[in-house]
Design a protein around this motif. Sequence first.
Motif, PDB file in Angstrom:
ATOM      1  N   GLU A 108       0.824  -1.201   0.000  1.00 31.31           N
ATOM      2  CA  GLU A 108       0.000   0.000   0.000  1.00 31.31           C
ATOM      3  C   GLU A 108       0.864   1.260   0.000  1.00 31.31           C
ATOM      4  O   GLU A 108       0.515   2.267  -0.590  1.00 31.31           O
ATOM      5  CB  GLU A 108      -0.871  -0.030   1.259  1.00 31.31           C
ATOM      6  CG  GLU A 108      -2.235   0.543   1.084  1.00 31.31           C
ATOM      7  CD  GLU A 108      -3.018   0.519   2.379  1.00 31.31           C
ATOM      8  OE1 GLU A 108      -3.089  -0.549   3.011  1.00 31.31           O
ATOM      9  OE2 GLU A 108      -3.534   1.571   2.754  1.00 31.31           O
TER      10      GLU A 108
ATOM     11  N   GLU B 189      -7.578   0.856  -2.502  1.00 29.43           N
ATOM     12  CA  GLU B 189      -6.150   0.800  -2.836  1.00 29.43           C
ATOM     13  C   GLU B 189      -5.911  -0.247  -3.926  1.00 29.43           C
ATOM     14  O   GLU B 189      -5.130  -0.027  -4.855  1.00 29.43           O
ATOM     15  CB  GLU B 189      -5.316   0.423  -1.604  1.00 29.43           C
ATOM     16  CG  GLU B 189      -5.418   1.407  -0.460  1.00 29.43           C
ATOM     17  CD  GLU B 189      -4.543   2.634  -0.671  1.00 29.43           C
ATOM     18  OE1 GLU B 189      -3.709   2.620  -1.608  1.00 29.43           O
ATOM     19  OE2 GLU B 189      -4.696   3.618   0.076  1.00 29.43           O
TER      20      GLU B 189
ATOM     21  N   ASP C 122      -6.419   9.333   2.283  1.00 23.18           N
ATOM     22  CA  ASP C 122      -6.294   9.048   0.857  1.00 23.18           C
ATOM     23  C   ASP C 122      -6.312  10.299  -0.006  1.00 23.18           C
ATOM     24  O   ASP C 122      -5.956  10.254  -1.175  1.00 23.18           O
ATOM     25  CB  ASP C 122      -7.435   8.120   0.402  1.00 23.18           C
ATOM     26  CG  ASP C 122      -7.291   6.733   1.002  1.00 23.18           C
ATOM     27  OD1 ASP C 122      -6.170   6.402   1.417  1.00 23.18           O
ATOM     28  OD2 ASP C 122      -8.295   6.005   1.060  1.00 23.18           O
TER      29      ASP C 122
END
Lengths: 417, 425
Positions: free
Chosen positions: B228, B258, B410
């Motif tokens: 990630e 993701e 994010d």
Amino acid sequence: MTGVRINRKNIFRKLAVFFMILGPGIITGSVDNDAGGITTYSLAGAQYGYGLIWTLIPSFVVLLVIQEMNARMGIVTGKGLADLIRENAGIKITFLIFLGLLFSGIGNTTTEFAGVAGSMEVFGVSKYLSVPVVTFLVWILVVKGTYKIAERIFLVFSLSLLTYVVSAIMGKPDWHMIGTSIIHPKVEVTTKSMAMVIGLVGTTIAPWMQFYMQSTVIEKGLKMKNYNYTVADIIVGCVITVVVAFFIMVACAATLHPNGIQINEAKDAAMALKPFAGNLASQVFAFGLFIASIFSATILPLATAFFVCEAFGFEAGIDKKWDEAKEFYVLYTGILIISAGIILIPKAPLIPISLWSQVINGILLPVVLVSMMILINKKKIMGTYVNGKITNFIGWGSVVILVALSAALLILPLLSR
Amino acid sequence: MTSFTTFYLSGIIGKEAFGADGDAIGIIKDLLINTVPSGQNDPNSQLVIGVKLKIGKETGYYSFNSFRVVKAREMLNVACSSLLELKKSEIDNGMLLVENILDKQIVDLNGRKLVRVNDVRMVTLATGTFVIAVDIGIDGLLRRIGITMPIKRVLSLFKISIPTKYILWDDVQAIDFSNLNIKLSKSYAKLHTLHPSDLADILEDLGKKSSTSVFSALDEEKAADVLEELEIRAQIHIIESLPVDKVADVLEKMPADEVADILDELEDDKAELLLNEMEAESSQEVRELLEYEDDLVGSIMTTDYMSFSGTKTVEDVLKELRLRKPEPAELYNLFVTEKDEKLIGTFTLRDLVVAEPGTEINQIMKSEPVSLYDDQKTSAIAEIVSKYNLLAVPVIDQEDQLQGMVVVDDVVEDLMSERRTKKRK
């Protein structure tokens, strides 16, 4: 549903891949035509007319083969050439190579600043103004981390090198004679012409370019799948290098050679073009020289500092803070200041400096090439991507010729004395 | 005789070892150390177990137990009482200092970065010969090149000393095991102490071969966290160089948004292959996210969120949280839905903690919550996040049905770059 969407994206992706990969070879090819290169091509054109244009053909082949090897090594290992040499060749050889690279880096950067000074003098700007300003700008550009943007801008500007095409055509060259001299090269074997040939090959294939090429390939994250694009990119880059070199030589050969004008620097060529090809041609030539000089003056010290740090395990990179990568910044700043300083010394011995940096290049190139040839033939490093027979033949052939040329470069001045 | 001798690896490599009778036996090519520790802080983990000797034209591995390194009048001598050849299994479990450590990149676990080894500091005690530390300083570099003395003499005129830099052996992790048949997961054990972000940075700096082998030695949870954090280019490299089933297992452990981002960058065939290999539940979520255009809120929302019915009590909700053990980001904002998954309110962990256990969620929730539509442009997020100071914004479709949430983690990079470009203008 998913399929449709991905397909539409695919066209963009292919374009993106193309632009992403159309990079390392073209960037390297553009940096290759630096002030040192322009000077050497101008001198060759002015002194020998069209006589030495044929040397561009073997240079092209060797450049292509070497850069392909660099790209392949970068793609397969993901490691820089400096890393690979340090890990496989032992520390003493590494030390010698990078000591040489450091000195030639300083020498070459000095030549770039000579280019800056010379080209600005054509426009009537004193070197005591242009060199410090450019040095400062270049330093800020890199340390403040806007270098990546700068690289793009330079790449666009390096299209201005094509202005040499204009300069050359304005000089009304004799195309028939150019053709004949390429097909039937007449090689006058004198120490002077030999030295010029060595200079031409040496400036086209500079040792630091191999390191630069490989790290650019890694930075772009290329994969074996993109190998064909990569080769296409390298070919385009090499063609740019050779085409620009060709037109510089033609421009000087068409105007200066018939009139018997001898020059010492690229700046002289720009000045001397004026009466024969007009004011515009002269300024176009000077502008191209200026851009090429700044481009290389930005990349050369940066690359040199980076490779030295990579080999010796110091932190390096413009994304690091000063405290994190002290050695890197000290080296980078040092190279920049020393090189610019030399130019600012009144009556600096520029010609011996450029001669000596060429000599160091000449000794260094075969050493780097031999290391490359050994590395790329190791199964442990390259797996199934070791050199094929033809690449090995051309590779080792080039090594032999370059060693012979470099040896000649070292011995000739002694004989001619 | 002194009880211990310290020395550098570079000081004995290439030297002759002498037998009891004073005759030269062979040239020392490399030292083999133990790499499979029996437990934490096992001193034997840095014990030299073998030596690679070149005797005549033959090279072989011998036990180091019968060897001693002694210093006599500033000269290092390696003495050998008897030659005992090592078993193949012993060689395979060890690590060679010259081959795998010297001049190579290793991980500095405290500095959390890659460093290059210039030399290795060692000691011979009564119980054996041990590795103490790796030398990564300029001092070690000069010693290897063989120009320490002249340079030190020059520098001492200016009263400058050459900095030395050591890292204890316990604080480093070797990376390059390319030519040994070692069990990698055990060899890279020390790397598990690193934070996934740091590990990701290190992987990005490694060569292709090493980054793949380090990554495949991680367990699935850690691998998912590291993947990630990697840059997209490194993500693609890792995914393409590992077997599909292994990658699919790792992707299942990652949040669907993701995974969607990564698959977006892969080639269609490969993405499809991975989706098919993943468990149906995980891959379905990813497929749904993949349908959103890149500039729509839906493309960056996560489908890992927690929603409850308004009639539940605080007690019930806390119980469920304990049971499901959600990721930290899932707790940024909690949602209340009616039948048909219609969003009617939000509440936070704080609301939950300060309320009495018997209170119904209806009483503590904020009704008419701020939300985003899944087909809204992503550029709308920044304003909402900063205006309402939200850590997570619920995302609904045109029928008010809850689809997911946008987590500030994010979007923070996008927000920063947007601000920067605005500033430039």
